[in-house]
Write an enzyme that holds these catalytic residues in place. Sequence first.
Site, PDB file in Angstrom:
ATOM      1  N   SER A  91       0.851  -1.194   0.000  1.00  0.00           N
ATOM      2  CA  SER A  91       0.000   0.000   0.000  1.00  0.00           C
ATOM      3  C   SER A  91       0.888   1.247   0.000  1.00  0.00           C
ATOM      4  O   SER A  91       1.809   1.328   0.825  1.00  0.00           O
ATOM      5  CB  SER A  91      -0.875  -0.009   1.252  1.00  0.00           C
ATOM      6  N   GLY A  92       0.606   2.167  -0.895  1.00  0.00           N
ATOM      7  CA  GLY A  92       1.457   3.347  -1.014  1.00  0.00           C
ATOM      8  C   GLY A  92       1.377   4.255   0.201  1.00  0.00           C
ATOM      9  O   GLY A  92       2.403   4.549   0.861  1.00  0.00           O
ATOM     10  N   SER A  93       0.164   4.689   0.547  1.00  0.00           N
ATOM     11  CA  SER A  93       0.045   5.630   1.682  1.00  0.00           C
ATOM     12  C   SER A  93       0.537   4.970   2.963  1.00  0.00           C
ATOM     13  O   SER A  93       1.164   5.606   3.814  1.00  0.00           O
ATOM     14  CB  SER A  93      -1.412   6.074   1.835  1.00  0.00           C
ATOM     15  N   ASP A 253     -10.449   6.835  -0.496  1.00  0.00           N
ATOM     16  CA  ASP A 253      -9.077   7.050  -0.025  1.00  0.00           C
ATOM     17  C   ASP A 253      -8.902   8.556   0.124  1.00  0.00           C
ATOM     18  O   ASP A 253      -9.244   9.323  -0.780  1.00  0.00           O
ATOM     19  CB  ASP A 253      -8.094   6.490  -1.068  1.00  0.00           C
ATOM     20  N   GLY A 258      -1.459   5.264  -3.552  1.00  0.00           N
ATOM     21  CA  GLY A 258      -0.194   4.914  -4.215  1.00  0.00           C
ATOM     22  C   GLY A 258      -0.317   3.717  -5.133  1.00  0.00           C
ATOM     23  O   GLY A 258       0.186   3.714  -6.265  1.00  0.00           O
ATOM     24  N   THR A 259      -1.018   2.671  -4.667  1.00  0.00           N
ATOM     25  CA  THR A 259      -1.168   1.497  -5.532  1.00  0.00           C
ATOM     26  C   THR A 259      -2.086   1.827  -6.713  1.00  0.00           C
ATOM     27  O   THR A 259      -1.859   1.357  -7.834  1.00  0.00           O
ATOM     28  CB  THR A 259      -1.738   0.315  -4.732  1.00  0.00           C
TER      29      THR A 259
HETATM   30  O1  LIG Z   1      -2.085   4.434  -1.140  1.00  0.00           O
HETATM   31  C1  LIG Z   1      -2.510   3.275  -1.207  1.00  0.00           C
HETATM   32  O2  LIG Z   1      -2.126   2.416  -2.010  1.00  0.00           O
HETATM   33  C2  LIG Z   1      -3.529   2.883  -0.131  1.00  0.00           C
HETATM   34  N1  LIG Z   1      -4.309   3.984   0.389  1.00  0.00           N
HETATM   35  C3  LIG Z   1      -5.456   3.358   1.103  1.00  0.00           C
HETATM   36  C4  LIG Z   1      -5.737   2.092   0.354  1.00  0.00           C
HETATM   37  C5  LIG Z   1      -4.504   1.815  -0.513  1.00  0.00           C
HETATM   38  O3  LIG Z   1      -3.945   0.572  -0.182  1.00  0.00           O
END
Ligand SMILES: O=C(O)[C@H]1NCC[C@@H]1O
Length: 337
Positions: A91-93, A253, A258-259
């Site tokens: 997961s990006g964040s 989100d 990020g993903t």
């Molecule tokens: O940034 C992301 O990839 C994440 N943000 C919340 C759900 C995702 O996995």
Amino acid sequence: MKSSRYISVVGCHAEGEVGDVIVGGVRDVPAKTMKEKFLHFREHHEDLRQLLLSEPRGRLEMSAVLILPPCDPRADAGFVVMASGDWSPMSGSNAICTTTVMLETGMIPIKEPLTEVLYDTAAGLVKVEAHCEQGECKSVSLDNVPAFVYGLDLPIELPGVGTVTVDIAFGARWYVFVDAASLGLKVLNEHGPQLIELGNRIKAAVLEKHTPIHPESPEFRGIDNIGITEPIQEISGEKIARQAMVINPGRLDRSPCGTGSSARMAVLHAKGLLKVGEMIKFQSIIGTRFICHIRGLTKVGDKDAVLPTIQGRGWITSYKQIVLDPSDPFQTGYRLK
Ligand SMILES: O=C(O)[C@H]1NCC[C@@H]1O
């Protein structure tokens, strides 16, 4: 007061998206790979995810990260992500939150101006560069795993809307992308409930016709989240693209995701709209941004793939001790429908 659980958590958010980081109170499990650890936790520790992400301790709009020892000897640390509706291999964040917390609590020593961290995740190795100043993690740039397209411009019948076309891509999770205008919507707060409702309907409609499976990790299959997008805008020479990311089981989100941004870069590259090295800023429903680019090209199985890099910042918000009283009637919390 008795406690049957005592979990130390550092609260954090990355560009508005909550990713609380567990720094103590949950034991590691023996495994040869992080994917094995991920699958073990997903199968045997769903109560932990429920406890932390349901009321009264949590809420729908957040994730929690469990830091674990890596399996790959090259890595500094590993982690698995408890997301709103499922367990997430990457997961990006949450990687940004994990880095911010590990550096600003001393779990990994800060080197200034640049601290490099290599994470072992169920999706693969993720290299991170943290830009640090006076003991603070000012921004995190992460080299996500390869992202690739499953299908472009796929027609989907949506009752009440008609035929819409979607793109499907992988960016460490599986995403469906649909143009907001084709739904009569914009990436705006006031459109939030409709973005979620239509996003979930699109996901269900896609799953009736498509089951994407990762060619090298067949455990990663189906559709995880939905990106409702606006076209790239050129503003003062910069590429800006707004996107509302509807996260399983149905919430927005708060970060640009990020993903999701990784998967969208694969789509944009396949459509000739984003070149290798070109910077693009993905903007979230609350106006926060990830600065992204494609750092190179590769293959995943027989699929052409891009190497996505995401940059954003995290901030620590709290230090929490989560406890569970054995007499608590809500042993795994509760969620109102
Ligand atoms: O940034 C992301 O990839 C994440 N943000 C919340 C759900 C995702 O996995």
